[in-house]
Design an enzyme around this catalytic site. Structure first.
Site, short mmCIF file in Angstrom:
data_model
loop_
_atom_site.label_atom_id
_atom_site.label_comp_id
_atom_site.label_asym_id
_atom_site.label_seq_id
_atom_site.Cartn_x
_atom_site.Cartn_y
_atom_site.Cartn_z
N TYR A 56 1.16 -1.10 -0.08
CA TYR A 56 0.08 -0.03 0.08
C TYR A 56 0.86 1.11 0.10
O TYR A 56 1.85 1.56 0.79
CB TYR A 56 -0.88 0.15 1.27
CG TYR A 56 -2.38 -0.19 1.08
CD1 TYR A 56 -3.07 0.64 -0.01
CD2 TYR A 56 -3.11 -1.32 1.34
CE1 TYR A 56 -4.37 0.48 -0.54
CE2 TYR A 56 -4.39 -1.53 1.03
CZ TYR A 56 -5.06 -0.65 0.08
OH TYR A 56 -6.43 -0.85 -0.25
N THR A 233 -2.39 6.15 -22.47
CA THR A 233 -2.34 4.80 -21.75
C THR A 233 -1.00 4.18 -21.96
O THR A 233 -0.26 4.60 -23.02
CB THR A 233 -3.44 4.05 -22.38
OG1 THR A 233 -3.18 4.08 -23.67
CG2 THR A 233 -4.84 4.45 -21.96
N ARG A 242 -1.27 -2.59 -18.53
CA ARG A 242 -2.48 -1.94 -18.70
C ARG A 242 -2.36 -0.80 -17.70
O ARG A 242 -2.26 -1.13 -16.47
CB ARG A 242 -3.63 -3.08 -18.36
CG ARG A 242 -4.80 -2.57 -18.53
CD ARG A 242 -5.85 -3.66 -18.65
NE ARG A 242 -5.41 -4.34 -19.96
CZ ARG A 242 -5.86 -4.10 -21.15
NH1 ARG A 242 -6.59 -2.90 -21.33
NH2 ARG A 242 -5.45 -4.61 -22.11
#
Ligand code: DSN
Length: 432
Positions: A56, A233, A242
């Site tokens: 995290y 992207t 991705r």
């Protein structure tokens, strides 16, 4: 196998392993012509499958909310630095999970809910996040749309209609002007957009989701330094994992960062950011410039072969990685939906797509969108693209005859065996 090298690690879950093995086989044994897809390197796959998925890291390098982020900081700083260097940008945010999140973050950073934004309409070649009423973007901002010029017999039409765009900018006074497309096969010059934005006092965002790799490889003009914000992207022509990214000048850096986190997203995907760093590094190499040029050359060869077969090409051809095909001249009864399904059975993967002013619905369509980024990565050249064009025409012409479909499928299998993106010999020797 989340990478072609991960067979052993998934031995304990044969159900998932079998599905992933099948998907690998599908990618290897069929022709991939979806314009927004590519085959990443093993290095990109390995980083995506790394232990950074466990971490995290809300915040940004040096300003995280949890401990233990020394290596997440290192990898995200490296990705940012490589993105800045690759595109010549002052600031890069590499956290957007996708192109849609990058676009939404750019709007959040640059304008207020309800403000007017001028962008390309979805059915003219734009994107859902350019204000489609079914998208949060269309619900949150007042979008006004421009399109393309009418089709012309000599192929000079179906280009971005700058006269319409200028008129709309003058009457609607948008806060933001958006360039960028998902189904448009021409070079997008950022300069006329900048001029119009300056004339009406608007900001200018360039959505480079599709051409990012062509820009990085020098095959298309760069909007960096011309647009206020560039979104992109990382998985299409750029050939990375991705995801998305945002580039901008220092004047928008704080607003862009705040919009991505905490504005829109929570914990960033640091494993994907590591893979983005790998991809930015790969795209900086000289061979990537050759790749980008070959993507464009291959699309031109595919377009020429399809024109020879009697297809009408939207805008008369292509200057980028994609070809938008109007099926009606080839066969007025053939829809994009039926064509996509037949081609799937023959081992040619592509997507149906609306063409400008399409009389059919987005679910049925009169068009197909084809792209060359993936098979160019696999090593196909112009000869193979011409062969693919001929196979595609043959199966669509003979679609009611299962023997034709089976024969084309068999020729596709032979072709793909010569251009394997993930050869087993390399997989066996790969070290993760
Ligand atoms: N789905 C992407 C494409 O195929 O162009 C755009 O979001």
């Amino acid at each position: 196998m989340n990478s072609p090298d991960a067979d052993d690690a998934l031995a304990g879950d044969p159900e998932v392993a079998a599905i992933l093995a099948s998907e690998l086989e599908r990618q290897r044994s069929t022709v991939q012509l979806i314009a927004s897809e590519n085959f990443t390197s093993r290095a990109v796959l390995a980083a995506t499958a790394s232990v950074l998925t466990n971490k995290y890291s809300e915040g940004y390098p040096g300003r995280r909310y949890y401990g233990g982020n020394v290596f997440a900081d290192e990898v995200e700083s490296l990705a940012r630095e490589r993105a800045r260097t690759l595109f010549g940008a002052a600031h890069a945010n590499v956290q957007p999970h996708a192109g849609a999140s990058a676009n939404l973050a750019a709007y959040l950073a640059l304008v207020e809910p309800g403000d007017t934004i001028l962008a390309m309409r979805l059915d003219q070649g734009g994107h859902l996040t350019h204000g489609s009423p079914v998208s949060i973007t269309g619900k949150s901002y007042r979008f006004v749309s421009y399109g393309v010029t009418p089709a012309a017999d000599d192929g000079s039409g179906e280009r971005i209609d700058f006269d319409q765009l200028r008129d709309l900018a003058r009457t609607e006074r948008p806060r933001l002007l958006v360039a960028g497309t998902t189904a448009y096969s021409r070079v997008i010059d950022p300069r006329p957009f900048r001029e119009i934005a300056d004339e009406v006092g608007a900001l200018f965002m360039f959505d480079a989701a599709h051409p990012a790799g062509l820009i990085a490889g020098g095959a298309h003009p760069s909007p960096v330094g011309i647009a206020d914000v560039v979104t992109l992207t990382t998985h299409k022509t750029l050939r990375g994992p991705r995801g998305g990214a945002i580039l901008c000048g220092e004047e928008h850096a704080r607003a862009v960062d705040a919009a991505v986190f905490p504005g829109l997203q929570g914990g960033p995907l640091e494993h994907v950011i590591a893979a983005k760093a790998v991809a930015f590094g790969e795209a900086a190499r000289p061979e990537f410039a050759r790749y980008a040029a070959q993507v464009v050359g291959n699309a031109a060869a595919l377009a020429a072969s399809l024109a020879d077969e009697g297809f009408r090409l939207v805008s008369g051809g292509t200057e980028n990685h994609q070809v938008l095909v109007d099926l009606r001249a080839f066969d007025p009864e053939l829809t994009g939906k039926e064509a996509q399904e037949v081609l799937d059975r023959a081992g040619i993967t592509c997507n149906r797509n609306q063409i400008p002013d399409d009389p059919r619905s987005p679910f049925v369509t009169s068009g197909l969108r084809l792209g060359t980024p993936a098979e160019t990565t696999a090593g196909m050249g112009e000869d193979e693209m011409r062969a693919v064009g001929a196979l595609l025409a043959r199966v669509l012409r003979g679609r009611s005859d299962e023997r034709v479909v089976a024969q084309v499928r068999s020729e596709v299998t032979e072709l793909c065996a010569r251009f394997d993106p993930y050869p087993a010999s390399e997989r066996a020797s790969a070290v993760r």
